[in-house]
Design a protein around this motif. Structure first.
Motif, PDB file in Angstrom:
ATOM      1  N   ASN A 136       9.323  59.826 -61.127  1.00  0.00           N
ATOM      2  CA  ASN A 136       8.700  58.769 -61.906  1.00  0.00           C
ATOM      3  C   ASN A 136       7.721  57.953 -61.065  1.00  0.00           C
ATOM      4  OD1 ASN A 136       8.209  57.092 -64.119  1.00  0.00           O
ATOM      5  ND2 ASN A 136      10.367  56.975 -64.644  1.00  0.00           N
ATOM      6  N   LYS A 191       8.677  51.994 -60.662  1.00  0.00           N
ATOM      7  CA  LYS A 191       9.887  52.014 -61.482  1.00  0.00           C
ATOM      8  C   LYS A 191      11.137  52.322 -60.657  1.00  0.00           C
ATOM      9  CE  LYS A 191       7.984  53.072 -65.937  1.00  0.00           C
ATOM     10  NZ  LYS A 191       8.707  52.958 -67.184  1.00  0.00           N
ATOM     11  N   ALA A 229       4.748  61.523 -61.790  1.00  0.00           N
ATOM     12  CA  ALA A 229       4.076  60.507 -62.596  1.00  0.00           C
ATOM     13  C   ALA A 229       3.055  59.735 -61.766  1.00  0.00           C
ATOM     14  CB  ALA A 229       5.107  59.543 -63.197  1.00  0.00           C
ATOM     15  N   ASP A 281       1.766  64.327 -63.888  1.00  0.00           N
ATOM     16  CA  ASP A 281       2.242  64.147 -65.256  1.00  0.00           C
ATOM     17  C   ASP A 281       1.029  63.762 -66.097  1.00  0.00           C
ATOM     18  OD1 ASP A 281       3.638  63.668 -67.581  1.00  0.00           O
ATOM     19  OD2 ASP A 281       4.780  61.965 -66.792  1.00  0.00           O
ATOM     20  N   LEU A 315       0.852  60.909 -68.464  1.00  0.00           N
ATOM     21  CA  LEU A 315       2.221  60.386 -68.332  1.00  0.00           C
ATOM     22  C   LEU A 315       3.106  60.824 -69.501  1.00  0.00           C
ATOM     23  CD1 LEU A 315       1.454  56.826 -66.911  1.00  0.00           C
ATOM     24  CD2 LEU A 315       2.063  58.897 -65.646  1.00  0.00           C
ATOM     25  N   MET A 350       6.891  61.113 -68.601  1.00  0.00           N
ATOM     26  CA  MET A 350       7.451  59.792 -68.351  1.00  0.00           C
ATOM     27  C   MET A 350       7.654  59.041 -69.670  1.00  0.00           C
ATOM     28  SD  MET A 350       5.985  56.504 -66.305  1.00  0.00           S
ATOM     29  CE  MET A 350       5.045  55.952 -67.724  1.00  0.00           C
ATOM     30  N   ASN A 398      11.860  57.842 -69.705  1.00  0.00           N
ATOM     31  CA  ASN A 398      11.394  56.471 -69.860  1.00  0.00           C
ATOM     32  C   ASN A 398      12.486  55.417 -69.743  1.00  0.00           C
ATOM     33  OD1 ASN A 398      12.693  57.024 -72.232  1.00  0.00           O
ATOM     34  ND2 ASN A 398      10.933  56.714 -73.553  1.00  0.00           N
ATOM     35  N   THR A 451      18.526  62.464 -66.615  1.00  0.00           N
ATOM     36  CA  THR A 451      17.686  61.418 -66.033  1.00  0.00           C
ATOM     37  C   THR A 451      18.418  60.721 -64.892  1.00  0.00           C
ATOM     38  OG1 THR A 451      18.466  59.863 -67.685  1.00  0.00           O
ATOM     39  CG2 THR A 451      16.388  61.007 -68.151  1.00  0.00           C
TER      40      THR A 451
END
Length: 174
Positions: free
Chosen positions: A70, A74, A110, A127, A130, A133, A138, A159
């Motif tokens: 990601n 984040k 990402a 990505d 995105l 993502m 997410n 995830t």
């Protein structure tokens, strides 16, 4: 507390933090199984599946394995730290022990700027838009994940940190 004691504590904390700074895909360990019988199989819409096949050069293989990282912002740790060496030292070695003859195994990032040293559009991709993502990875504080898709567009997503055993179980379930 003396300066020496503070220095020792700081070194310990840095060492401890560094040891967890990279997510490493490990070889099979039967004690860690994140794919359960209650994990729901979902289906990607046909137009999106076709776009995935085109953008990520997936044609004949029965499964597409997406190893996802990601955006750095984040994550609570540096998931992109020394990315090329981390891939060669851990991920590549773990996957060499899997039977990938019927799979296309790719890595999607990402944060394309931080992944630039490893992007080759063969195995390592950005990505695009995105897409992954926004649609599959997410959740808050989600740094890494894996997604397995079959040719019909059925897929499973994890995830969190995963290993080769997780991926093999996902393929069996699909």
């Amino acid at each position: 507390m003396s300066v020496f004691s503070k220095s020792i504590i700081a070194i310990f904390l840095l060492t401890f933090t560094f040891s967890f700074s990279q997510i490493k895909i490990k070889e099979k360990k039967q004690s860690i199984q994140t794919v359960t019988n209650t994990t729901e199989i979902k289906t990607i819409p046909k137009d999106q599946l076709n776009a995935i096949k085109e953008n990520y050069n997936w044609d004949k293989a029965n499964y597409l394995i997406i190893n996802f990282k990601n955006l750095q912002v984040k994550c609570s740790y540096d998931v992109y730290e020394n990315i090329v060496n981390a891939y060669n030292s851990y991920e590549k070695k773990a996957f060499e022990k899997m039977d990938l003859s019927n799979c296309k195994n790719i890595f999607i990032y990402a944060d394309k700027d931080l992944a630039k040293p490893i992007l080759d559009n063969k195995t390592h991709f950005e990505d695009i838009g995105l897409y992954f993502m926004k649609n599959y990875f997410n959740q808050k504080n989600n740094c890494v994940g894996v997604m397995v898709i079959n040719q019909k567009g059925e897929y499973l997503v994890e995830t969190e940190e995963y290993n080769t055993f997780t991926i093999e179980n996902m393929m069996k379930k699909l």
